[in-house]
Enzyme design. Structure first.
Site, PDB file in Angstrom:
ATOM      1  CG  PHE A   1      -2.003  -0.905   1.287  1.00 29.50           C
ATOM      2  CD1 PHE A   1      -3.241  -0.557   0.758  1.00 29.50           C
ATOM      3  CD2 PHE A   1      -1.836  -2.164   1.840  1.00 29.50           C
ATOM      4  CE1 PHE A   1      -4.295  -1.462   0.791  1.00 29.50           C
ATOM      5  CE2 PHE A   1      -2.886  -3.068   1.882  1.00 29.50           C
ATOM      6  CZ  PHE A   1      -4.123  -2.719   1.349  1.00 29.50           C
ATOM      7  CG  ASP A   2       0.517   5.899  -1.541  1.00 31.05           C
ATOM      8  OD1 ASP A   2       1.585   6.398  -1.157  1.00 31.05           O
ATOM      9  OD2 ASP A   2      -0.546   6.532  -1.638  1.00 31.05           O
ATOM     10  CB  CYS A   3       0.679   5.354   3.739  1.00 33.33           C
ATOM     11  SG  CYS A   3      -0.172   5.682   5.300  1.00 33.33           S
TER      12      CYS A   3
END
Length: 241
Positions: free
Chosen positions: A11-13
């Site tokens: 995941f990108d956050c």
């Protein structure tokens, strides 16, 4: 291709799980109020994206909270408004207070039952430690720009992630990268042959917001407008068997 084909989700956050556009605009409010001529929300976000991407390119080793302090300074200079060093540093420290999207924690808790969960984020470790509590899940690995010494869209960040996958018992082809940003995530993922899922948070808005403009739509395997939609699709796959 099905979501159930994968064993790990990376995941990108900020922008995907954390509402960074809301965090940016809220935290910049004291500076914005000093403007003689008002700017639109998108004007603010696009200026931020430009200065942030430039600073990440020139100082890739700088921790994100410190880099944001420089971005604050550059915005103040561009807009011709006064600022203090303390204000710039406070803006850099604000990252950990940026809110999570309403669907982030519950969907991550659901996905944790079926996948390894990995963070691949343009953030520093101290800031993410605060954000992590809002996401309410134990990640199997957290990879930050501070760990790597560079910022996405650099391939270094994705290569670093690929290098640690075997230690988690996962192969590249079993991994799906989930992100909102075309510039930071989907373009480099496609260049490296990493399958990805676009969480298109800005589907009801014009422009690119706090990310740099790109020419083409991303080449992705899945596209949803929220994390909740992704979870619904996964649940439906399980129901069909």
């Amino acid at each position: 291709m099905r979501l159930t084909d994968f064993r790990a989700l990376t995941f990108d956050c900020y922008g995907t799980l954390i509402d960074w556009e809301r965090g940016i605009t809220t935290s910049l409010t004291p500076l914005i109020k000093r403007l003689e001529k008002p700017l639109t929300r998108d004007d603010v976000l696009e200026a931020h994206a430009r200065h942030e991407a430039g600073q990440q390119r020139y100082t890739p080793e700088m921790p994100y909270r410190e880099l944001l302090a420089v971005v604050f300074k550059r915005l103040a200079e561009e807009w011709g408004v006064p600022y203090t060093r303390d204000e710039a540093e406070a803006y850099g420290r604000s990252v950990g207070q940026w809110p999570a999207f309403p669907d982030s924690a519950s969907t991550l808790q659901y996905l944790k039952k079926y996948f390894k969960l990995i963070i691949l984020s343009n953030v520093d470790n101290e800031s993410f430690a605060s954000s992590r509590s809002m996401l309410q899940v134990d990640f199997d690995a957290v990879i930050t720009a501070e760990d790597v010494g560079s910022y996405k869209p650099s391939h270094r960040n994705f290569d670093y992630m690929l290098d640690i996958l075997p230690s988690l018992g996962v192969r590249k082809e079993e991994t799906l990268h989930i992100a909102d940003s075309i510039f930071h995530d989907h373009e480099p993922a496609a260049e490296l042959g990493i399958k990805s899922c676009w969480i298109y948070r800005r589907f009801e808005q014009r422009g690119f917001g706090a990310t740099m403009r790109t020419v083409n739509e991303p080449s992705v395997e899945f596209k949803f407008t929220s994390m909740a939609q992704l979870v619904k699709a996964h649940h439906e796959e399980l129901s069909r068997g």
